[in-house]
Design a protein around this motif. Structure first.
Motif, PDB file in Angstrom:
ATOM      1  N   UNK A   1      85.782  30.925  12.160  1.00  0.00           N
ATOM      2  CA  UNK A   1      86.921  29.706  12.509  1.00  0.00           C
ATOM      3  C   UNK A   1      88.280  30.600  12.494  1.00  0.00           C
ATOM      4  N   UNK A   2      88.538  31.178  11.554  1.00  0.00           N
ATOM      5  CA  UNK A   2      90.119  31.926  11.410  1.00  0.00           C
ATOM      6  C   UNK A   2      90.135  32.984  12.457  1.00  0.00           C
ATOM      7  N   UNK A   3      89.127  33.707  12.369  1.00  0.00           N
ATOM      8  CA  UNK A   3      89.078  34.920  13.420  1.00  0.00           C
ATOM      9  C   UNK A   3      89.503  34.516  14.821  1.00  0.00           C
ATOM     10  N   UNK A   4      88.562  33.556  15.151  1.00  0.00           N
ATOM     11  CA  UNK A   4      88.496  33.008  16.534  1.00  0.00           C
ATOM     12  C   UNK A   4      90.014  32.223  16.839  1.00  0.00           C
ATOM     13  N   UNK A   5      90.236  31.335  15.997  1.00  0.00           N
ATOM     14  CA  UNK A   5      91.700  30.670  16.362  1.00  0.00           C
ATOM     15  C   UNK A   5      92.835  31.833  16.139  1.00  0.00           C
ATOM     16  N   UNK A   6      92.596  33.016  15.740  1.00  0.00           N
ATOM     17  CA  UNK A   6      93.794  34.085  15.663  1.00  0.00           C
ATOM     18  C   UNK A   6      93.655  34.482  16.929  1.00  0.00           C
ATOM     19  N   UNK A   7      92.533  34.914  17.460  1.00  0.00           N
ATOM     20  CA  UNK A   7      92.341  35.555  18.845  1.00  0.00           C
ATOM     21  C   UNK A   7      92.669  34.914  19.879  1.00  0.00           C
ATOM     22  N   UNK A   8      92.468  33.302  19.892  1.00  0.00           N
ATOM     23  CA  UNK A   8      93.007  32.495  20.771  1.00  0.00           C
ATOM     24  C   UNK A   8      94.422  32.397  20.911  1.00  0.00           C
ATOM     25  N   UNK A   9      94.972  32.229  19.622  1.00  0.00           N
ATOM     26  CA  UNK A   9      96.619  32.112  19.682  1.00  0.00           C
ATOM     27  C   UNK A   9      97.268  33.315  20.170  1.00  0.00           C
ATOM     28  N   UNK A  10      96.982  34.456  19.687  1.00  0.00           N
ATOM     29  CA  UNK A  10      97.578  35.749  20.159  1.00  0.00           C
ATOM     30  C   UNK A  10      97.211  35.822  21.622  1.00  0.00           C
ATOM     31  N   UNK A  11      96.120  35.511  22.072  1.00  0.00           N
ATOM     32  CA  UNK A  11      96.052  35.571  23.666  1.00  0.00           C
ATOM     33  C   UNK A  11      96.813  34.719  24.307  1.00  0.00           C
ATOM     34  N   UNK A  12      96.999  33.304  23.798  1.00  0.00           N
ATOM     35  CA  UNK A  12      97.812  32.168  24.283  1.00  0.00           C
ATOM     36  C   UNK A  12      99.183  33.124  24.444  1.00  0.00           C
ATOM     37  N   UNK A  13      99.777  33.677  23.635  1.00  0.00           N
ATOM     38  CA  UNK A  13     101.014  34.239  23.618  1.00  0.00           C
ATOM     39  C   UNK A  13     101.121  35.507  24.368  1.00  0.00           C
ATOM     40  N   UNK A  14     100.015  35.997  24.694  1.00  0.00           N
ATOM     41  CA  UNK A  14     100.051  37.372  25.544  1.00  0.00           C
ATOM     42  C   UNK A  14     100.806  38.500  24.630  1.00  0.00           C
ATOM     43  N   UNK A  15     100.342  38.398  23.155  1.00  0.00           N
ATOM     44  CA  UNK A  15     100.895  39.334  22.484  1.00  0.00           C
ATOM     45  C   UNK A  15     100.260  40.932  22.823  1.00  0.00           C
ATOM     46  N   UNK A  16     101.060  41.784  22.428  1.00  0.00           N
ATOM     47  CA  UNK A  16     100.604  43.149  22.423  1.00  0.00           C
ATOM     48  C   UNK A  16     101.238  43.855  21.298  1.00  0.00           C
ATOM     49  N   UNK A  17     100.648  44.975  20.941  1.00  0.00           N
ATOM     50  CA  UNK A  17     101.274  46.080  19.885  1.00  0.00           C
ATOM     51  C   UNK A  17     100.400  46.267  18.889  1.00  0.00           C
ATOM     52  N   UNK A  18     100.805  47.260  17.892  1.00  0.00           N
ATOM     53  CA  UNK A  18      99.970  47.887  16.791  1.00  0.00           C
ATOM     54  C   UNK A  18      99.222  46.590  16.157  1.00  0.00           C
ATOM     55  N   UNK A  19      99.957  45.529  15.788  1.00  0.00           N
ATOM     56  CA  UNK A  19      99.363  44.650  14.786  1.00  0.00           C
ATOM     57  C   UNK A  19      98.198  43.848  15.761  1.00  0.00           C
TER      58      UNK A  19
END
Length: 103
Positions: free
Chosen positions: A48-66
């Motif tokens: 759940x933590x990993x899935x929520x993180x992927x969703x959140x980062x995708x929602x922001x359209x994040x990019x970068x090394x992290x």
């Protein structure tokens, strides 16, 4: 909550407000949390933590090394966690990954 939950709830709190999401994504505090999280990825083993993180980062359209580090970790950990995921978690993780992958 842990860093991944903090990111998830912060993004969820933005709702559909793109201005708030942009402000969050460009915040130095957010960058600090992402830096900490990427150094602690080995501890991120709960589906759940990993899935929520992927969703959140995708929602922001994040990019970068992290974000690349999160995606690499997910590609290693998620396959063995799939049997523990419900359909919505699987869908959210795939959606998040699709938004994080450059086109």
């Amino acid at each position: 909550p842990d860093a991944s939950s903090a990111i998830y709830f912060a993004v969820k709190h933005c709702g559909g407000n793109s201005s708030a999401a942009t402000q969050l994504a460009t915040s130095p505090h957010f960058a600090c949390i992402m830096g900490y999280l990427s150094s602690q990825l080995e501890n991120l083993q709960q589906p759940r933590s990993l899935v929520q993180l992927l969703w959140a980062l995708g929602k922001l359209g994040m990019q970068g090394a992290d974000v690349d580090a999160v995606m690499l970790h997910a590609s290693k950990v998620l396959p063995r966690l799939l049997p523990q995921c419900c359909a919505q978690e699987l869908t959210n993780s795939l959606w998040g990954l699709s938004k994080l992958t450059p086109t």
